[in-house]
Write a protein that holds these residues in place. Structure first.
Motif, PDB file in Angstrom:
ATOM      1  N   VAL A 183       2.010   8.963   3.037  1.00 37.06           N
ATOM      2  CA  VAL A 183       1.174   8.074   2.234  1.00 37.06           C
ATOM      3  C   VAL A 183      -0.228   8.063   2.823  1.00 37.06           C
ATOM      4  N   HIS A 241      -4.679   7.356   1.891  1.00 37.40           N
ATOM      5  CA  HIS A 241      -5.732   6.923   0.978  1.00 37.40           C
ATOM      6  C   HIS A 241      -6.788   8.024   0.977  1.00 37.40           C
ATOM      7  N   THR A 246      -2.805   6.614  -2.395  1.00 35.58           N
ATOM      8  CA  THR A 246      -3.114   5.270  -2.892  1.00 35.58           C
ATOM      9  C   THR A 246      -4.459   5.226  -3.609  1.00 35.58           C
ATOM     10  N   CYS A 282      -9.428  -1.965  -2.917  1.00 37.80           N
ATOM     11  CA  CYS A 282      -8.088  -1.856  -3.501  1.00 37.80           C
ATOM     12  C   CYS A 282      -7.166  -2.942  -2.964  1.00 37.80           C
ATOM     13  N   THR A 328      -3.041   1.077   4.558  1.00 37.39           N
ATOM     14  CA  THR A 328      -2.688   1.965   3.449  1.00 37.39           C
ATOM     15  C   THR A 328      -1.237   1.764   3.031  1.00 37.39           C
ATOM     16  N   TRP A 352       0.150   0.587  -0.578  1.00 42.19           N
ATOM     17  CA  TRP A 352       1.129   1.333  -1.367  1.00 42.19           C
ATOM     18  C   TRP A 352       2.247   0.423  -1.855  1.00 42.19           C
ATOM     19  N   GLN A 387       0.953  -1.635  -4.715  1.00 44.14           N
ATOM     20  CA  GLN A 387       0.762  -0.816  -5.915  1.00 44.14           C
ATOM     21  C   GLN A 387       2.106  -0.451  -6.543  1.00 44.14           C
ATOM     22  N   TYR A 388       3.033  -0.018  -5.698  1.00 44.27           N
ATOM     23  CA  TYR A 388       4.329   0.429  -6.192  1.00 44.27           C
ATOM     24  C   TYR A 388       5.074  -0.698  -6.906  1.00 44.27           C
TER      25      TYR A 388
END
Length: 236
Positions: A122, A124, A152, A177, A198, A202, A205-206
């Motif tokens: 993962v 960014h 991300t 973000c 980060t 994630w 966001q997920y």
């Protein structure tokens, strides 16, 4: 293989990637559920945003899975570098002496390579960091195939494009973000801190896209945030 056949293979590879939503995943990984996949959030501190010349001055990573972060897995190393470091030492709080005494990049990459197939990486701005890793691994005669990554930054752009025809300035930075997902302010310009930030981003966001945890990694390819590439070797 003759030189004449290489272009057609490259063309067919591009067609396959387009049909797969831009990412050609290994068959055995396509249907793995994202909620179950071990993750490794990685951050590189670089001397430049140009992947052709950027040097790695530090690297950090941390493991996570299913919304949980394994703090005991945290890794951080200053990486030895010389020559023109541009503004990197000032921005990242590293002195030239500290960088000169850092680990050899080859050793850091060997440790990172251990996570290539057990974890999804993962990042960014995965495009930049993976391009640098590709070049530096090739220079140190290291190779890894089929590294799967989640970006991300690209996922943020995908989400923002649903709301804006033109993205607001600086709307996809890590800090902005995180603010959009109501995450607290996090320390910046340290590779481990940014890796941790980060991974938290994630998860936010997920879960905003898949609150019930029903999506496979293949289901996410339409966002353009999923990548799969070989590092340290030229793809045909």
């Amino acid at each position: 293989m003759s030189n004449a056949s290489a272009p057609s293979l490259s063309w067919w590879g591009r067609i396959q990637r387009w049909m797969a939503g831009g990412t050609l995943l290994p068959e055995e990984r396509k249907h793995q559920m994202l909620r179950d996949m071990p993750l490794l959030a990685i951050d590189l501190e670089l001397t430049s945003l140009d992947p052709k010349k950027a040097k790695i001055t530090s690297i950090g990573w941390v493991e996570g899975k299913a919304g949980s972060i394994d703090v005991s897995s945290c890794y951080y190393e200053v990486v030895r570098a010389s020559g023109d470091l541009e503004q990197s030492p000032v921005i990242h709080g590293l002195t030239a002496d500290t960088i000169a005494q850092g680990v050899h990049v080859r050793d850091a990459l060997k440790k990172l390579s251990q996570y290539a197939h057990s974890h999804v990486w993962v990042l960014h701005n995965a495009g930049l960091d993976m391009a640098v890793l590709d070049r530096v691994m090739a220079a140190n005669e290291q190779q890894i195939e089929n590294v799967i990554s989640l970006d991300t930054l690209k996922l943020a752009v995908y989400q923002l494009q649903k709301q804006h025809e033109v993205l607001p300035p600086n709307s996809a930075t890590l800090t902005v973000c995180r603010q959009r997902h109501h995450l607290p302010l996090a320390p910046a310009h340290n590779a481990l801190d940014d890796a941790m930030a980060t991974l938290q981003l994630w998860f936010a966001q997920y879960y905003s896209l898949d609150p019930k945890g029903t999506m496979s990694i293949q289901d996410f390819t339409h966002t353009q945030a999923v990548g799969c590439r070989n590092l340290g070797k030229i793809e045909n």
